[in-house]
Design an enzyme around this catalytic site. Sequence first.
Site, PDB file in Angstrom:
ATOM      1  N   TYR A 291     -34.580  40.757  -8.049  1.00 41.48           N
ATOM      2  CA  TYR A 291     -33.036  40.296  -8.354  1.00 41.48           C
ATOM      3  C   TYR A 291     -32.171  38.937  -8.699  1.00 41.48           C
ATOM      4  O   TYR A 291     -32.088  38.072  -9.167  1.00 41.48           O
ATOM      5  CB  TYR A 291     -31.913  41.660  -8.388  1.00 41.48           C
ATOM      6  CG  TYR A 291     -30.808  41.827  -8.950  1.00 41.48           C
ATOM      7  CD1 TYR A 291     -30.982  41.801 -10.630  1.00 41.48           C
ATOM      8  CD2 TYR A 291     -30.109  41.463  -8.347  1.00 41.48           C
ATOM      9  CE1 TYR A 291     -29.678  41.911 -11.263  1.00 41.48           C
ATOM     10  CE2 TYR A 291     -28.956  41.253  -9.270  1.00 41.48           C
ATOM     11  CZ  TYR A 291     -28.805  41.847 -10.421  1.00 41.48           C
ATOM     12  OH  TYR A 291     -27.682  42.140 -11.186  1.00 41.48           O
TER      13      TYR A 291
ATOM     14  N   CYS B 145     -21.192  40.220 -13.852  1.00 43.76           N
ATOM     15  CA  CYS B 145     -22.078  40.723 -13.299  1.00 43.76           C
ATOM     16  C   CYS B 145     -23.079  39.810 -13.092  1.00 43.76           C
ATOM     17  O   CYS B 145     -23.154  39.530 -11.865  1.00 43.76           O
ATOM     18  CB  CYS B 145     -23.519  41.442 -14.506  1.00 43.76           C
ATOM     19  SG  CYS B 145     -22.999  42.842 -14.248  1.00 43.76           S
ATOM     20  N   HIS B 146     -23.125  38.150 -14.064  1.00 42.72           N
ATOM     21  CA  HIS B 146     -23.893  37.044 -13.353  1.00 42.72           C
ATOM     22  C   HIS B 146     -23.262  36.110 -14.210  1.00 42.72           C
ATOM     23  O   HIS B 146     -23.893  35.124 -14.098  1.00 42.72           O
ATOM     24  CB  HIS B 146     -24.999  38.143 -14.286  1.00 42.72           C
ATOM     25  CG  HIS B 146     -26.181  38.537 -14.254  1.00 42.72           C
ATOM     26  ND1 HIS B 146     -26.669  39.154 -14.520  1.00 42.72           N
ATOM     27  CD2 HIS B 146     -26.835  39.127 -12.629  1.00 42.72           C
ATOM     28  CE1 HIS B 146     -26.716  39.923 -14.172  1.00 42.72           C
ATOM     29  NE2 HIS B 146     -27.527  40.194 -13.283  1.00 42.72           N
ATOM     30  N   GLY B 147     -21.082  36.056 -14.459  1.00 44.38           N
ATOM     31  CA  GLY B 147     -20.900  35.304 -14.148  1.00 44.38           C
ATOM     32  C   GLY B 147     -20.669  34.017 -15.634  1.00 44.38           C
ATOM     33  O   GLY B 147     -21.494  33.496 -15.361  1.00 44.38           O
TER      34      GLY B 147
END
Lengths: 417, 181
Positions: A291, B145-147
Amino acid sequence: MSGEFNNKTIKWVDDRLPIFTMLKHSAVDYPTPKNLSYWWNFGSLAGFVLVIMILSGIFLAMNYTANTSMAFESVERIMRDVNYGWLLRYLHANGGSMFFIVVYIHMFRGMYYGSYKGPRELLWWLGLLIMVAMMATAFMGYVLPWGQMSFWGATVITNLFSAIPLVGDYIVTWLWGGFSVDNPTLNRFFALHYLLPFVLFALVFLHLVALHAVKSNNPLGIDPKGPQDTIPFHPYFTIKDLYGMGVFMMVYLAFVFWAPDFFGEPDNYIPANPMVTPAHIVPEWYFLPFYAILRAVPDKLGGVIMMFGSIIVLFFLPWLDTSKVKSGRFRPLYKQFFWLFVIDCLVLGYIGAKPAEGAYVLIGQIATAYYFFHFLVLLPLIGKIEKTKPLPHSISAPVLKGGGIPAGATAKPMEKA
Amino acid sequence: MAEAATHAAGQGETRRDFLLYATTAVGTVGTALALWPFVHSMNPAADVLALSSTEVDLAPIAEGQSVTVTWRGKPVFIRHRTKEEIEKARSVQDSALPDPQKDEDRVKKPEWLVMIGVCTHLGCVPLGQKASDPKGEFEGWFCPCHGSHYDTSGRIRKGPAPTNLPVPEYAFLTDTTIKIG
């Protein structure tokens, strides 16, 4: 052949179906290098965990309902109402984590001792296929309780395929059986989660067939020179493996009984809600390094390619490592970089658990770069420039005084015990 | 090498080879075609496809408010934009946009922004619908979540998401009712 069996019934069966001969050949007489350390316990341990997982899983399936409106409650029913349901579920959930711990140690052992090198390339490949099948199985299993992490984990991971140019969206719709992760998705994941362990079982069988064809590697990384270098698998390694299993069970059951949710996420005790994403999505710990690699690249397709690439590169390991010496014990330079690589994997795991912001992004990018640097640059290079230590003449040599060839060993090999 | 063998053995072998190749080819193509029903059974079923439109009454949504409705199991963001937000969305240069698109092309009426609230990176639901949510650096939406940062037109401005939040097919049935899908 079956003249070896004294029992008349066994002999009668074996003459018609040679299962006892096979068993004797591969689990009793199998000539095993006599210098195997405890690092060699983890293979049979992984097989043992697979059996626990299949058993607990079958009984869980008898009480589980794969429907979005009932899945979460059916799991809670298993926990509260089904006799020993809590035990089955905690054995299964923690067993998943144990499976990955055991398999990752097994793989690092293979890397340290060069167990992937010829003639064990296909043995290594089968091991990697087992790992990939395990990952797919674990991912789909985590979706089944239909909590928030189940749902959003499934959403994020299936969306990885949308990065594929042109057909990505069609593939994702096909995987979902709809326009979002929903009931059709849950149903097929349950079907596949039940199927894949049996595929795993078949792969493990092939892994063993390949192992018994090329025989076990050992801490010295040199081939046994004759019967004086090996001992039969039974009773020497059956008892050693059993001892390891006992130690393993203490660790495993300590989690099951005293910290059953240690590896879990509290958010997964909230029923799935497609309208609200949890503030901080993390996959299960065993996916964290991958991840971190996914998130290290600020481009969607690039991140997905790197993540899959980090697994694919392992398939090329037998050819990327150019050294002729197998065991890290005789490779002073490789030994140090091996431990650096282990640390790098741990750093990636740590970064994978952290939010993608600030210094974590940069550290993640450096650790990702190093991961590939290790395989693509360091390994080919080290093999070329490293001055390896002299290998012993045989497995027996280092333990005998003087370190030489035992008197008469080459001329007249010892009789096998 | 097969050819050398057949020539050496005479004409009959060539005909036999042809039959072998033809049978193999037909068998392979036939098996591949037979796989299709299995593969296609995993695509959205008729009942899933049937649930494909949603009607929304816009009247209760005050200026500066947002609502989230469900369409095909996905959240759809509907925002009644303020004058400042519209102005902000329209004053942006194309060069500042990773996925250049005019705000005018993303709305039917400037005050109503309708789009699918699913981050184009990996499918999380961006924050910014509630007044208390973080809205990101461009005062639109922010994916935790991932910006990924989206602006007041739902366009991607910063972060890993490759494209703007998609605008679904929709139509105004009356001045205050829309039908999505």
